[in-house]
Design an enzyme around this catalytic site. Sequence first.
Site, mmCIF file in Angstrom:
data_model
loop_
_atom_site.group_PDB
_atom_site.id
_atom_site.type_symbol
_atom_site.label_atom_id
_atom_site.label_comp_id
_atom_site.label_asym_id
_atom_site.label_seq_id
_atom_site.Cartn_x
_atom_site.Cartn_y
_atom_site.Cartn_z
ATOM 1 N N GLY A 244 46.004 33.611 56.119
ATOM 2 C CA GLY A 244 46.605 33.858 54.807
ATOM 3 C C GLY A 244 47.331 32.676 54.207
ATOM 4 N N PRO A 279 43.720 31.078 60.609
ATOM 5 C CA PRO A 279 43.695 30.379 59.315
ATOM 6 C C PRO A 279 42.277 30.146 58.815
ATOM 7 C CG PRO A 279 44.029 28.804 61.077
ATOM 8 C CD PRO A 279 43.992 30.159 61.734
ATOM 9 N N GLY A 280 42.038 30.401 57.561
ATOM 10 C CA GLY A 280 40.721 30.147 56.974
ATOM 11 C C GLY A 280 40.828 29.117 55.865
ATOM 12 N N ARG A 281 41.201 29.623 54.678
ATOM 13 C CA ARG A 281 41.259 28.802 53.461
ATOM 14 C C ARG A 281 42.036 27.504 53.665
ATOM 15 N NH1 ARG A 281 41.433 31.439 48.343
ATOM 16 N NH2 ARG A 281 42.039 33.271 49.532
ATOM 17 N N TYR A 321 37.965 36.726 40.666
ATOM 18 C CA TYR A 321 39.426 36.859 40.829
ATOM 19 C C TYR A 321 40.207 36.211 39.686
ATOM 20 C CZ TYR A 321 37.656 37.040 45.692
ATOM 21 O OH TYR A 321 36.952 37.301 46.841
ATOM 22 N N CYS A 347 23.246 34.112 32.442
ATOM 23 C CA CYS A 347 23.216 34.938 31.236
ATOM 24 C C CYS A 347 24.279 36.015 31.216
ATOM 25 C CB CYS A 347 21.830 35.545 31.100
ATOM 26 S SG CYS A 347 20.612 34.255 30.959
ATOM 27 N N GLU A 348 25.506 35.635 31.377
ATOM 28 C CA GLU A 348 26.594 36.573 31.085
ATOM 29 C C GLU A 348 27.860 35.784 30.770
ATOM 30 O OE1 GLU A 348 28.344 38.806 34.565
ATOM 31 O OE2 GLU A 348 26.292 38.575 35.271
HETATM 32 N N1 LLP Z 1 41.799 37.087 59.239
HETATM 33 C C1 LLP Z 1 41.273 38.172 58.650
HETATM 34 C C2 LLP Z 1 41.208 39.424 59.387
HETATM 35 C C3 LLP Z 1 40.802 38.088 57.326
HETATM 36 O O1 LLP Z 1 40.292 39.169 56.753
HETATM 37 C C4 LLP Z 1 40.876 36.851 56.634
HETATM 38 C C5 LLP Z 1 40.379 36.727 55.258
HETATM 39 C C6 LLP Z 1 41.419 35.741 57.310
HETATM 40 C C7 LLP Z 1 41.878 35.893 58.602
HETATM 41 C C8 LLP Z 1 41.538 34.386 56.675
HETATM 42 O O2 LLP Z 1 42.372 34.410 55.575
HETATM 43 P P1 LLP Z 1 42.760 33.019 54.864
HETATM 44 O O3 LLP Z 1 43.539 32.186 55.857
HETATM 45 O O4 LLP Z 1 41.516 32.346 54.477
HETATM 46 O O5 LLP Z 1 43.575 33.410 53.692
HETATM 47 N N2 LLP Z 1 37.152 35.644 49.052
HETATM 48 C C9 LLP Z 1 38.586 35.596 48.834
HETATM 49 C C10 LLP Z 1 39.366 35.574 50.118
HETATM 50 C C11 LLP Z 1 39.045 36.737 51.036
HETATM 51 C C12 LLP Z 1 39.789 36.692 52.339
HETATM 52 C C13 LLP Z 1 39.204 37.644 53.333
HETATM 53 N N3 LLP Z 1 39.838 37.687 54.600
HETATM 54 C C14 LLP Z 1 38.904 34.388 47.944
HETATM 55 O O6 LLP Z 1 37.977 33.685 47.535
HETATM 56 O O7 LLP Z 1 40.065 34.147 47.633
#
Ligand code: LLP
Length: 424
Positions: A244, A279-281, A321, A347-348
């Site tokens: 997150g 961590p992802g994003r 979003y 086309c939108e």
């Molecule tokens: N762990 C779980 C269980 C999750 O569902 C997620 C993200 C993460 C970790 C990683 O979260 P992050 O560190 O990336 O915030 N498509 C959306 C974001 C969807 C996130 C889904 N779950 C966007 O483009 O903002």
Amino acid sequence: MSGYEEINGCLHVDGVSLKDIAAEYGTPTYVYSASVIKDQYNALKGAMERALPADKQPKLCYACKANSNIAVLSYLRSLGSSLEIVSEGELKRGLKAGFDADQIVSTGVGKSDSEITACLEAGIHQFNVESLPELENINKIAGEIGKVATVVFRLNPDVSGGGHHKISTGRTRDKFGISEDTIYSAYGNASNMEHVTPLGMSVHIGSQVFTVETFKTAFEKIPAIVHKLRDQGHDVTRLDIGGGFPIIYKDEKLLDLDNYAEWVRDIILPLDTEIIMEPGRYLVGNAGTLLTRTTYVKETSTRKFLVLDAAMNDLIRPTLYEAYHGIEAVENRDAPTTKYDVVGPICETGDTFSTDRELTEMKRGDLAVIQSAGAYGYCMASNYNTRGLPPEVLVHDGQAHLIKPRQTVDEILEKEIIPDFTKS
Ligand code: LLP
């Protein structure tokens, strides 16, 4: 030369000119900077190292839903990362990228039978379980193939986190996690099951969470639950505190990672468990841009449209979003500015990256980058309007590496089948 910088009037990434990348691979193209990924990984790791003792460092499980190209996974693995997956496909990617199964954590609210089986066969570190029916199913499948699954239960702490309502996951009304009361029953049920070993809890409240207080509010619910579970005679040896962490898209103020790590030290560390993070994003978001070329500049009586060759099928976040992404010219960066509605060819009307965006003046053929597109960019792209997926390029130390070629239209069409009855 690392990250994105202007050299001789042209935007470069890790020492390679984006103009050269466009000439070699065409546009639109996703471009990722290895040095930014490395810096982000080290920033998070460093904050945890400053706050927590060496023997209590968290397992950083990169949430590969953010960017699942195998080369990106392999690079993060080489930096020391573990992995969080949410599907059988991501499991396969992780194993192909060289992760040990024991570095992999499986999450998700709807794990399929074949996904659970594949994870058990591989021997992953743990399943983060989201419901009692899922627990029963994991126990059943593990029994059928003679395995024992390590599970933790995902707590829904009823804390709203996340930069947009579609990416908040910690509220009672959200489909994610289980309530505190259900955690106790889940542990109780699991102790009567032969093929699951419950070892703790997980919590993930959402994505793009900007305030440390939001994490703290969720964390503060954990100790009392852990103590109660232990009083009931259960083992709690793992806590997965999710992901997150936010990145900058516009002018947001970043989360203070040291402050975050201190809350982990103060609230989670005393519980004396293994700590896992997802961590992802944060690791990949600012590393990536979508490189695109201006197809036309179209002026109407009221608007000036910058029509790019990238579209909402390549990067859906602005449409889905209302997300802000920076847009910059690659060359002629000190030309006078003007206001554009920046759009794609689809086309939108929703195929709009931004309205009224002040940009340097552009003409047909000029290159631009859409910034902060390294996370939830390529992996959410589609073939809408029968557009092939763009290529992905990972730049490292002055060299661009193609990590996935452009998808051709023939590749899209070759899997489609025309039944005879349609031909008459
Ligand atoms: N762990 C779980 C269980 C999750 O569902 C997620 C993200 C993460 C970790 C990683 O979260 P992050 O560190 O990336 O915030 N498509 C959306 C974001 C969807 C996130 C889904 N779950 C966007 O483009 O903002």
